[in-house]
Design an enzyme around this catalytic site. Structure first.
Site, PDB file in Angstrom:
ATOM      1  N   LYS A 184       0.860  -1.182   0.000  1.00  0.00           N
ATOM      2  CA  LYS A 184       0.000   0.000   0.000  1.00  0.00           C
ATOM      3  C   LYS A 184       0.898   1.235   0.000  1.00  0.00           C
ATOM      4  O   LYS A 184       1.717   1.438   0.910  1.00  0.00           O
ATOM      5  CB  LYS A 184      -0.890  -0.046   1.241  1.00  0.00           C
ATOM      6  CG  LYS A 184      -2.154   0.768   1.145  1.00  0.00           C
ATOM      7  CD  LYS A 184      -3.018   0.473   2.356  1.00  0.00           C
ATOM      8  CE  LYS A 184      -4.292   1.253   2.357  1.00  0.00           C
ATOM      9  NZ  LYS A 184      -4.977   1.146   3.650  1.00  0.00           N
TER      10      LYS A 184
HETATM   11  C1  E4P Z   1      -8.313   1.658   3.928  1.00  0.00           C
HETATM   12  O1  E4P Z   1      -7.573   1.249   3.092  1.00  0.00           O
HETATM   13  C2  E4P Z   1      -8.246   3.025   4.459  1.00  0.00           C
HETATM   14  O2  E4P Z   1      -7.015   3.257   5.049  1.00  0.00           O
HETATM   15  C3  E4P Z   1      -9.379   3.225   5.423  1.00  0.00           C
HETATM   16  O3  E4P Z   1     -10.564   2.747   4.826  1.00  0.00           O
HETATM   17  C4  E4P Z   1      -9.554   4.656   5.918  1.00  0.00           C
HETATM   18  O4  E4P Z   1     -10.763   4.733   6.621  1.00  0.00           O
HETATM   19  P1  E4P Z   1     -11.131   5.965   7.585  1.00  0.00           P
HETATM   20  O5  E4P Z   1     -11.340   7.163   6.752  1.00  0.00           O
HETATM   21  O6  E4P Z   1     -12.367   5.507   8.280  1.00  0.00           O
HETATM   22  O7  E4P Z   1      -9.952   6.135   8.513  1.00  0.00           O
END
Ligand code: E4P
Length: 218
Positions: free
Chosen positions: A87
């Site tokens: 990622k």
């Molecule tokens: C996933 O890959 C993201 O990091 C995550 O969904 C972020 O979510 P949030 O905006 O609820 O922190």
């Protein structure tokens, strides 16, 4: 549409996996910290633990922000397990690193996507997934779902293979709307996955079926 769970909590990952509907897992440094997972070795071991529970793509986020650092970190993370997806943040060095990983056959998830232009660049670099953050756009009075639809159209126009991984999903309607638009994946907290189960007519209907069965068999 594939379902990923958006957490680093092993109990929640097991619970979703045991439902038989889980296709993968996303994590990020904030989700790791929320579970008290700190220190490089503990974080690496946690990725391995997740990979042992779920047989599907597991996103592991780099914390470097320069090209060399992202590549070094990502190449090491990729050795942890065949299902690890690197990622990478949507920054210029991140795009360069995604191109590098693409050439080496390493799967990537370009994160922190908030515009169609960013999604286009990540697809050009060959990202396996891009993560547009729906909820965080909604939080600032922008329409997160419009962004998913815009990216869907752009990717379809040019038959990009990059998968739209809807992230920052907060509630069941987000999931349904993602499915209507044709997001490839939604990564969702366990609470929102379980909210899909609920309907009052299911509850009252089941109650009546069981009561009628009991009457006929008493
Ligand atoms: C996933 O890959 C993201 O990091 C995550 O969904 C972020 O979510 P949030 O905006 O609820 O922190």
């Amino acid at each position: 549409m594939k379902f990923f769970i958006d957490t680093a909590n092993l109990d929640e990952i097991r619970e979703a996996n045991n439902m038989g509907i889980l296709d993968g897992v996303t994590t990020n440094p904030s989700l790791m910290a929320k579970e008290g997972i700190t220190g490089e070795q503990n974080i690496l071991q946690h990725y391995v633990d997740i990979c042992e529970i779920v047989d599907g793509p597991i996103s592991a986020e780099v914390i470097s922000t320069d090209f060399e650092g992202i590549v070094k970190e990502g190449e090491y993370l990729a050795t942890l397990h065949k299902n690890i997806v690197i990622k990478v943040p949507m920054i210029e060095d991140g795009i360069k690193a995604i191109k590098h990983f693409t050439k080496k056959g390493i799967s990537t998830n370009c994160t922190l996507i908030f515009s169609a232009g960013q999604a286009l660049l990540a697809a050009k670099a060959g990202a396996t997934y891009i993560s547009p953050f729906l909820g965080r756009l909604d939080d600032i009075s922008s329409n997160g779902m419009d962004l998913i639809a815009q990216i869907r159209q752009i990717y379809d126009n040019y038959t990009f293979d990059t998968q739209i991984l809807a992230a920052s999903v907060r509630h069941p309607m987000h999931i349904i709307q993602c499915a209507e638009i044709g997001a490839d994946v939604a990564t969702v907290p366990l609470k929102a996955i379980k909210a899909l189960l609920n309907h009052p007519l299911t509850d009252s209907g089941l109650e009546k079926f069981l009561a009628d069965y009991a009457k006929g068999n008493s």
